[in-house]
Design a protein around this motif. Structure first.
Motif, PDB file in Angstrom:
ATOM      1  N   GLY A   2       0.811  -1.202   0.000  1.00 43.38           N
ATOM      2  CA  GLY A   2       0.000   0.000   0.000  1.00 43.38           C
ATOM      3  C   GLY A   2       0.850   1.259   0.000  1.00 43.38           C
ATOM      4  O   GLY A   2       1.944   1.293   0.550  1.00 43.38           O
ATOM      5  N   ILE A   3       0.337   2.283  -0.642  1.00 40.36           N
ATOM      6  CA  ILE A   3       1.008   3.574  -0.728  1.00 40.36           C
ATOM      7  C   ILE A   3      -0.009   4.647  -0.371  1.00 40.36           C
ATOM      8  O   ILE A   3      -1.157   4.586  -0.821  1.00 40.36           O
ATOM      9  N   ILE A   4       0.407   5.608   0.407  1.00 42.22           N
ATOM     10  CA  ILE A   4      -0.461   6.738   0.739  1.00 42.22           C
ATOM     11  C   ILE A   4       0.194   8.000   0.206  1.00 42.22           C
ATOM     12  O   ILE A   4       1.370   8.269   0.476  1.00 42.22           O
ATOM     13  N   ILE A  12      -5.799  12.971   0.986  1.00 36.66           N
ATOM     14  CA  ILE A  12      -5.095  11.694   0.837  1.00 36.66           C
ATOM     15  C   ILE A  12      -5.653  10.881  -0.327  1.00 36.66           C
ATOM     16  O   ILE A  12      -6.862  10.809  -0.532  1.00 36.66           O
ATOM     17  N   ILE A  13      -4.733  10.236  -1.063  1.00 36.48           N
ATOM     18  CA  ILE A  13      -5.069   9.201  -2.051  1.00 36.48           C
ATOM     19  C   ILE A  13      -4.356   7.936  -1.607  1.00 36.48           C
ATOM     20  O   ILE A  13      -3.170   7.966  -1.281  1.00 36.48           O
ATOM     21  N   GLY A  14      -5.080   6.820  -1.583  1.00 30.64           N
ATOM     22  CA  GLY A  14      -4.499   5.536  -1.214  1.00 30.64           C
ATOM     23  C   GLY A  14      -4.383   4.642  -2.435  1.00 30.64           C
ATOM     24  O   GLY A  14      -5.261   4.633  -3.297  1.00 30.64           O
ATOM     25  N   ILE A  15      -3.277   3.898  -2.505  1.00 38.09           N
ATOM     26  CA  ILE A  15      -3.034   2.992  -3.626  1.00 38.09           C
ATOM     27  C   ILE A  15      -2.651   1.628  -3.081  1.00 38.09           C
ATOM     28  O   ILE A  15      -1.794   1.519  -2.201  1.00 38.09           O
ATOM     29  N   GLU A  16      -3.291   0.595  -3.604  1.00 43.29           N
ATOM     30  CA  GLU A  16      -2.942  -0.791  -3.295  1.00 43.29           C
ATOM     31  C   GLU A  16      -2.520  -1.457  -4.603  1.00 43.29           C
ATOM     32  O   GLU A  16      -3.045  -1.131  -5.669  1.00 43.29           O
ATOM     33  N   VAL A  17      -1.598  -2.396  -4.527  1.00 42.41           N
ATOM     34  CA  VAL A  17      -1.174  -3.164  -5.701  1.00 42.41           C
ATOM     35  C   VAL A  17      -1.615  -4.604  -5.492  1.00 42.41           C
ATOM     36  O   VAL A  17      -1.361  -5.190  -4.436  1.00 42.41           O
ATOM     37  N   ALA A  28      -9.779  -4.191  -1.511  1.00 40.08           N
ATOM     38  CA  ALA A  28      -9.691  -2.784  -1.123  1.00 40.08           C
ATOM     39  C   ALA A  28     -10.032  -2.574   0.348  1.00 40.08           C
ATOM     40  O   ALA A  28     -10.325  -1.459   0.758  1.00 40.08           O
ATOM     41  N   LYS A  29      -9.970  -3.623   1.159  1.00 39.44           N
ATOM     42  CA  LYS A  29     -10.404  -3.494   2.552  1.00 39.44           C
ATOM     43  C   LYS A  29      -9.588  -2.461   3.323  1.00 39.44           C
ATOM     44  O   LYS A  29     -10.128  -1.734   4.149  1.00 39.44           O
ATOM     45  N   HIS A  30      -8.293  -2.340   3.030  1.00 36.36           N
ATOM     46  CA  HIS A  30      -7.481  -1.332   3.715  1.00 36.36           C
ATOM     47  C   HIS A  30      -7.840   0.072   3.240  1.00 36.36           C
ATOM     48  O   HIS A  30      -7.843   1.021   4.032  1.00 36.36           O
ATOM     49  N   GLY A  45      -9.228   6.126  -3.729  1.00 38.15           N
ATOM     50  CA  GLY A  45      -8.418   4.937  -3.552  1.00 38.15           C
ATOM     51  C   GLY A  45      -8.363   4.179  -4.860  1.00 38.15           C
ATOM     52  O   GLY A  45      -9.346   4.149  -5.609  1.00 38.15           O
ATOM     53  N   VAL A  46      -7.209   3.590  -5.137  1.00 35.08           N
ATOM     54  CA  VAL A  46      -7.024   2.836  -6.381  1.00 35.08           C
ATOM     55  C   VAL A  46      -6.373   1.500  -6.051  1.00 35.08           C
ATOM     56  O   VAL A  46      -5.362   1.464  -5.344  1.00 35.08           O
ATOM     57  N   VAL A  47      -6.954   0.423  -6.563  1.00 39.35           N
ATOM     58  CA  VAL A  47      -6.324  -0.889  -6.510  1.00 39.35           C
ATOM     59  C   VAL A  47      -5.786  -1.157  -7.913  1.00 39.35           C
ATOM     60  O   VAL A  47      -6.551  -1.296  -8.873  1.00 39.35           O
ATOM     61  N   LEU A  48      -4.458  -1.162  -8.040  1.00 40.25           N
ATOM     62  CA  LEU A  48      -3.833  -1.456  -9.334  1.00 40.25           C
ATOM     63  C   LEU A  48      -3.771  -2.968  -9.513  1.00 40.25           C
ATOM     64  O   LEU A  48      -3.417  -3.693  -8.579  1.00 40.25           O
ATOM     65  N   HIS A  49      -4.119  -3.436 -10.710  1.00 39.33           N
ATOM     66  CA  HIS A  49      -4.170  -4.881 -10.964  1.00 39.33           C
ATOM     67  C   HIS A  49      -3.645  -5.187 -12.360  1.00 39.33           C
ATOM     68  O   HIS A  49      -3.332  -4.282 -13.132  1.00 39.33           O
TER      69      HIS A  49
END
Length: 71
Positions: A2-4, A12-17, A28-30, A45-49
């Motif tokens: 995760g990246i904030i 804030i923008i949150g990013i998950e990979v 995307a639970k976090h 928030g973005v989940v990159l896939h």
């Protein structure tokens, strides 16, 4: 992973990979937790896939192909 990102003024923008091609909402639970904790300070928030399309996972949270970073 995760990246904030802080945009300034506390926004804030949150990013998950995610290694999957079609992550579900639980990926995307976090980000969901972060959104709920920060309220209006949470911009997105973005989940990159690895898959080919963009779609919504929840309020202010999307799934997007990781290749969108370069495109």
């Amino acid at each position: 992973m995760g990246i904030i990102l802080e945009l300034g003024m506390g926004l804030i923008i949150g990013i998950e990979v995610n290694s999957g091609a079609a992550p579900r909402a639980d990926a995307a639970k976090h980000l969901t937790w972060l959104r709920d904790e920060l309220g209006d300070r949470f911009v997105a928030g973005v989940v990159l896939h690895t898959g080919p399309r963009v779609y919504e996972l929840g309020e202010r949270i999307i799934a997007a192909p990781i290749c969108a970073i370069w495109g």
